[in-house]
Scaffold this motif. Structure first.
Motif, PDB file in Angstrom:
ATOM      1  N   LEU A  55      -6.213 -42.464   6.975  1.00 27.51           N
ATOM      2  CA  LEU A  55      -6.834 -41.263   6.411  1.00 27.51           C
ATOM      3  C   LEU A  55      -8.077 -41.709   5.653  1.00 27.51           C
ATOM      4  CD1 LEU A  55      -3.990 -40.236   7.180  1.00 27.51           C
ATOM      5  CD2 LEU A  55      -3.927 -38.950   5.066  1.00 27.51           C
ATOM      6  N   ASN A  56      -9.191 -41.752   6.369  1.00 28.02           N
ATOM      7  CA  ASN A  56     -10.422 -42.275   5.780  1.00 28.02           C
ATOM      8  C   ASN A  56     -11.155 -41.186   5.001  1.00 28.02           C
ATOM      9  OD1 ASN A  56     -12.308 -44.384   5.344  1.00 28.02           O
ATOM     10  ND2 ASN A  56     -13.635 -43.528   6.934  1.00 28.02           N
ATOM     11  N   LYS A  57     -12.160 -41.588   4.250  1.00 27.37           N
ATOM     12  CA  LYS A  57     -12.908 -40.685   3.363  1.00 27.37           C
ATOM     13  C   LYS A  57     -11.969 -40.074   2.328  1.00 27.37           C
ATOM     14  CE  LYS A  57     -16.369 -39.620   6.890  1.00 27.37           C
ATOM     15  NZ  LYS A  57     -17.412 -38.713   7.356  1.00 27.37           N
ATOM     16  N   ALA A  58     -10.963 -40.854   1.941  1.00 26.84           N
ATOM     17  CA  ALA A  58     -10.008 -40.365   0.949  1.00 26.84           C
ATOM     18  C   ALA A  58     -10.712 -40.060  -0.371  1.00 26.84           C
ATOM     19  CB  ALA A  58      -8.890 -41.388   0.735  1.00 26.84           C
ATOM     20  N   ASP A  59     -11.862 -40.676  -0.582  1.00 26.35           N
ATOM     21  CA  ASP A  59     -12.623 -40.405  -1.817  1.00 26.35           C
ATOM     22  C   ASP A  59     -13.139 -38.974  -1.854  1.00 26.35           C
ATOM     23  OD1 ASP A  59     -14.217 -41.441   0.438  1.00 26.35           O
ATOM     24  OD2 ASP A  59     -15.948 -41.195  -0.887  1.00 26.35           O
ATOM     25  N   MET A  60     -13.201 -38.308  -0.689  1.00 34.98           N
ATOM     26  CA  MET A  60     -13.704 -36.931  -0.649  1.00 34.98           C
ATOM     27  C   MET A  60     -12.571 -35.910  -0.567  1.00 34.98           C
ATOM     28  SD  MET A  60     -16.886 -37.426   1.953  1.00 34.98           S
ATOM     29  CE  MET A  60     -18.001 -36.212   1.260  1.00 34.98           C
ATOM     30  N   LEU A  83      -7.691 -44.406   2.934  1.00 35.00           N
ATOM     31  CA  LEU A  83      -8.742 -45.418   2.833  1.00 35.00           C
ATOM     32  C   LEU A  83     -10.062 -44.776   2.430  1.00 35.00           C
ATOM     33  CD1 LEU A  83      -9.219 -48.537   3.620  1.00 35.00           C
ATOM     34  CD2 LEU A  83     -10.337 -47.613   5.632  1.00 35.00           C
ATOM     35  N   ASP A  84     -10.846 -45.560   1.726  1.00 37.52           N
ATOM     36  CA  ASP A  84     -12.228 -45.178   1.479  1.00 37.52           C
ATOM     37  C   ASP A  84     -13.034 -46.353   1.993  1.00 37.52           C
ATOM     38  OD1 ASP A  84     -14.732 -44.963   0.471  1.00 37.52           O
ATOM     39  OD2 ASP A  84     -14.136 -44.946  -1.626  1.00 37.52           O
ATOM     40  N   ALA A  85     -13.553 -46.196   3.194  1.00 37.09           N
ATOM     41  CA  ALA A  85     -14.178 -47.331   3.876  1.00 37.09           C
ATOM     42  C   ALA A  85     -15.406 -47.861   3.141  1.00 37.09           C
ATOM     43  CB  ALA A  85     -14.552 -46.961   5.306  1.00 37.09           C
ATOM     44  N   GLN A  86     -15.908 -47.061   2.216  1.00 37.25           N
ATOM     45  CA  GLN A  86     -17.069 -47.527   1.450  1.00 37.25           C
ATOM     46  C   GLN A  86     -16.653 -48.661   0.499  1.00 37.25           C
ATOM     47  OE1 GLN A  86     -19.625 -45.797   2.692  1.00 37.25           O
ATOM     48  NE2 GLN A  86     -19.649 -43.693   1.969  1.00 37.25           N
ATOM     49  N   HIS A  87     -15.358 -48.678   0.140  1.00 40.80           N
ATOM     50  CA  HIS A  87     -14.865 -49.708  -0.768  1.00 40.80           C
ATOM     51  C   HIS A  87     -14.201 -50.841  -0.005  1.00 40.80           C
ATOM     52  CE1 HIS A  87     -14.867 -46.517  -4.089  1.00 40.80           C
ATOM     53  NE2 HIS A  87     -15.922 -47.301  -4.216  1.00 40.80           N
ATOM     54  N   PRO A 127     -15.410 -37.843  16.412  1.00 43.91           N
ATOM     55  CA  PRO A 127     -16.698 -38.252  15.849  1.00 43.91           C
ATOM     56  C   PRO A 127     -16.759 -38.144  14.327  1.00 43.91           C
ATOM     57  CG  PRO A 127     -17.048 -36.877  17.777  1.00 43.91           C
ATOM     58  CD  PRO A 127     -15.574 -36.850  17.485  1.00 43.91           C
ATOM     59  N   ASN A 128     -17.515 -39.066  13.755  1.00 41.87           N
ATOM     60  CA  ASN A 128     -17.911 -38.986  12.354  1.00 41.87           C
ATOM     61  C   ASN A 128     -16.810 -39.256  11.325  1.00 41.87           C
ATOM     62  OD1 ASN A 128     -20.310 -38.627  10.823  1.00 41.87           O
ATOM     63  ND2 ASN A 128     -19.489 -36.691  10.072  1.00 41.87           N
ATOM     64  N   VAL A 129     -15.673 -39.769  11.748  1.00 40.64           N
ATOM     65  CA  VAL A 129     -14.593 -40.017  10.774  1.00 40.64           C
ATOM     66  C   VAL A 129     -14.737 -41.370  10.066  1.00 40.64           C
ATOM     67  CG1 VAL A 129     -12.864 -38.484  11.759  1.00 40.64           C
ATOM     68  CG2 VAL A 129     -13.071 -40.809  12.626  1.00 40.64           C
ATOM     69  N   GLY A 130     -15.695 -42.189  10.548  1.00 41.81           N
ATOM     70  CA  GLY A 130     -15.930 -43.457   9.856  1.00 41.81           C
ATOM     71  C   GLY A 130     -15.514 -44.684  10.653  1.00 41.81           C
ATOM     72  N   LYS A 131     -15.391 -44.543  11.971  1.00 43.82           N
ATOM     73  CA  LYS A 131     -14.962 -45.670  12.801  1.00 43.82           C
ATOM     74  C   LYS A 131     -15.927 -46.847  12.682  1.00 43.82           C
ATOM     75  CE  LYS A 131     -15.102 -43.024  16.464  1.00 43.82           C
ATOM     76  NZ  LYS A 131     -15.440 -41.788  15.727  1.00 43.82           N
ATOM     77  N   SER A 132     -17.230 -46.572  12.838  1.00 40.70           N
ATOM     78  CA  SER A 132     -18.217 -47.661  12.801  1.00 40.70           C
ATOM     79  C   SER A 132     -18.284 -48.285  11.416  1.00 40.70           C
ATOM     80  CB  SER A 132     -19.606 -47.146  13.171  1.00 40.70           C
ATOM     81  OG  SER A 132     -19.537 -46.453  14.374  1.00 40.70           O
ATOM     82  N   THR A 133     -18.168 -47.450  10.399  1.00 39.18           N
ATOM     83  CA  THR A 133     -18.193 -47.984   9.034  1.00 39.18           C
ATOM     84  C   THR A 133     -17.043 -48.965   8.836  1.00 39.18           C
ATOM     85  OG1 THR A 133     -19.093 -45.868   8.291  1.00 39.18           O
ATOM     86  CG2 THR A 133     -18.230 -47.327   6.583  1.00 39.18           C
ATOM     87  N   ILE A 134     -15.864 -48.580   9.290  1.00 36.39           N
ATOM     88  CA  ILE A 134     -14.698 -49.465   9.132  1.00 36.39           C
ATOM     89  C   ILE A 134     -14.919 -50.768   9.898  1.00 36.39           C
ATOM     90  CG2 ILE A 134     -12.227 -49.720   9.693  1.00 36.39           C
ATOM     91  CD1 ILE A 134     -11.905 -46.739   8.961  1.00 36.39           C
TER      92      ILE A 134
HETATM   93  P1  GTP Z   1     -19.311 -41.460  15.544  1.00 33.06           P
HETATM   94  O1  GTP Z   1     -20.222 -42.571  15.910  1.00 33.06           O
HETATM   95  O2  GTP Z   1     -19.965 -40.104  15.517  1.00 33.06           O
HETATM   96  O3  GTP Z   1     -18.057 -41.419  16.354  1.00 33.06           O
HETATM   97  O4  GTP Z   1     -18.921 -41.684  13.979  1.00 33.06           O
HETATM   98  P2  GTP Z   1     -17.999 -42.767  13.297  1.00 33.06           P
HETATM   99  O5  GTP Z   1     -16.579 -42.345  13.372  1.00 33.06           O
HETATM  100  O6  GTP Z   1     -18.309 -44.138  13.766  1.00 33.06           O
HETATM  101  O7  GTP Z   1     -18.431 -42.587  11.757  1.00 33.06           O
HETATM  102  P3  GTP Z   1     -19.438 -43.472  10.908  1.00 33.06           P
HETATM  103  O8  GTP Z   1     -18.843 -44.779  10.586  1.00 33.06           O
HETATM  104  O9  GTP Z   1     -20.770 -43.436  11.547  1.00 33.06           O
HETATM  105  O10 GTP Z   1     -19.450 -42.627   9.544  1.00 33.06           O
HETATM  106  C1  GTP Z   1     -19.935 -41.299   9.471  1.00 33.06           C
HETATM  107  C2  GTP Z   1     -20.443 -41.027   8.077  1.00 33.06           C
HETATM  108  O11 GTP Z   1     -19.365 -41.041   7.141  1.00 33.06           O
HETATM  109  C3  GTP Z   1     -21.437 -42.061   7.566  1.00 33.06           C
HETATM  110  O12 GTP Z   1     -22.438 -41.378   6.837  1.00 33.06           O
HETATM  111  C4  GTP Z   1     -20.612 -42.942   6.646  1.00 33.06           C
HETATM  112  O13 GTP Z   1     -21.384 -43.537   5.628  1.00 33.06           O
HETATM  113  C5  GTP Z   1     -19.630 -41.956   6.080  1.00 33.06           C
HETATM  114  N1  GTP Z   1     -18.342 -42.573   5.687  1.00 33.06           N
HETATM  115  C6  GTP Z   1     -17.578 -43.403   6.425  1.00 33.06           C
HETATM  116  N2  GTP Z   1     -16.459 -43.744   5.767  1.00 33.06           N
HETATM  117  C7  GTP Z   1     -16.512 -43.105   4.579  1.00 33.06           C
HETATM  118  C8  GTP Z   1     -15.623 -43.023   3.450  1.00 33.06           C
HETATM  119  O14 GTP Z   1     -14.536 -43.598   3.404  1.00 33.06           O
HETATM  120  N3  GTP Z   1     -16.028 -42.221   2.419  1.00 33.06           N
HETATM  121  C9  GTP Z   1     -17.198 -41.547   2.432  1.00 33.06           C
HETATM  122  N4  GTP Z   1     -17.499 -40.795   1.383  1.00 33.06           N
HETATM  123  N5  GTP Z   1     -18.045 -41.589   3.474  1.00 33.06           N
HETATM  124  C10 GTP Z   1     -17.713 -42.352   4.527  1.00 33.06           C
END
Ligand code: GTP
Length: 283
Positions: A55-60, A83-87, A127-134
């Motif tokens: 469960l990412n972006k738990a900070d939000m 998880l908060d992938a930023q940390h 999309p956009n759940v934070g996969k690449s960030t992780i």
């Molecule tokens: P796709 O390429 O569209 O499939 O996206 P993705 O799942 O790879 O997501 P990505 O890692 O690009 O993150 C999307 C946005 O969410 C970025 O702006 C990240 O900085 C932000 N983000 C990722 N993880 C977190 C988190 O845990 N907390 C917060 N606040 N933002 C996050």
């Protein structure tokens, strides 16, 4: 991303092929919509491989609801972590929990004489759940191992998160499910579906209905909504707040701002999937 049937079938096939290479699936969901951003197809695609739900972006998200959701998933037999992938500091938890889930398999490997069995994982999610960030955070050491193993294309790479934990370098992008219009609104509000496929005003009416009930203080704080405002219907509230922000009668402008504010966390923390009654306990 646009989802066409042909594209979906191809993406599915590719994910299925790559999932064969891993011991565990890391399904990333958005903690604000832990149920709406999950993809039930993953069980089938992964041929019942173990799944760790992140469960990412738990900070939000609403912290209490995140805990209740983790309990709910546990009752459903699914291991979930917040998880908060930023940390960065929290990332080792992924490996630790993966080890727990795979304890039996790892013990068998050790019994066969493999002293330090490696866990291989793949990230999947809408999309956009934070996969690449992780992934980026996991490979902080930047060590990548080329996949010269059977069935792995030459440029398929494993990111070495630790000596015993490798993650496939490209995540699997799952299509969001749209079986319920509310799910579409929730995914739009959190950014999992792209801007072309939803109507901003529908999303905002949906969101205001929800915020008035569960997070009225956040509307008071962010848009100076008064008690009288909050008693209005959501379409009326849109008109009131549009004026208050000085946008005259440009309701679209307010709706787009509202969605951006929600996505950026300016509306405070929230969770849009209600926790099933059985997990709520006494509150
Ligand atoms: P796709 O390429 O569209 O499939 O996206 P993705 O799942 O790879 O997501 P990505 O890692 O690009 O993150 C999307 C946005 O969410 C970025 O702006 C990240 O900085 C932000 N983000 C990722 N993880 C977190 C988190 O845990 N907390 C917060 N606040 N933002 C996050």
């Amino acid at each position: 991303i646009q989802w066409y049937p042909g594209h979906m079938a191809k993406a599915q096939k590719q994910i299925k092929e790559r999932l064969k290479l891993v011991d565990i699936i890391l399904e990333i969901v958005d903690a604000r919509v832990p149920e709406s951003s999950i993809n039930p197809m993953i069980q089938e695609l992964g041929q019942n491989k173990p799944v760790l739900l992140i469960l990412n972006k738990a900070d939000m998200a609403d912290a209490q609801k995140t805990q209740q959701w983790i309990e709910t998933f546990k009752k459903r037999g699914i291991t979930a972590i917040a998880l908060d992938a930023q940390h960065k500091a929290k990332l080792p938890m992924i490996e630790k929990v993966a080890q727990e889930i795979l304890a039996d398999k790892l013990a068998k490997k050790r019994a066969k004489g493999i002293r330090n069995p490696v866990i291989r994982a793949m990230c999947v999610g809408v999309p956009n759940v934070g996969k690449s960030t992780i992934l980026n955070r996991l490979m902080h050491k930047n060590i990548a191992v080329t996949g010269n193993r059977p069935g792995v294309t030459k440029n398929q790479q494993w990111l070495k998160a630790s000596e015993r934990f490798e993650v496939l370098d490209t995540p699997g992008v799952l299509w969001p499910k749209f079986d319920d219009p509310a799910v579409g609104n929730k995914l739009a509000l959190t950014g999992a579906i792209s801007d072309v496929v939803y109507h901003a005003d529908d999303v905002v009416v949906f969101a205001l209905d929800y915020f008035k009930q569960f997070y009225p203080n956040q509307l008071r704080k962010t848009y100076q909504a008064t008690d009288a405002d909050l008693e209005q219907s959501s379409p009326e509230l849109i008109m009131i707040l549009t004026k208050r922000l000085g946008f005259k009668e440009d309701y679209d402008r307010f709706c787009i701002k509202f969605i951006n504010d929600a996505r950026q966390g300016k509306l405070g923390r929230f969770t849009l999937d209600p926790v099933p009654a059985e997990a709520k306990g006494n509150d």
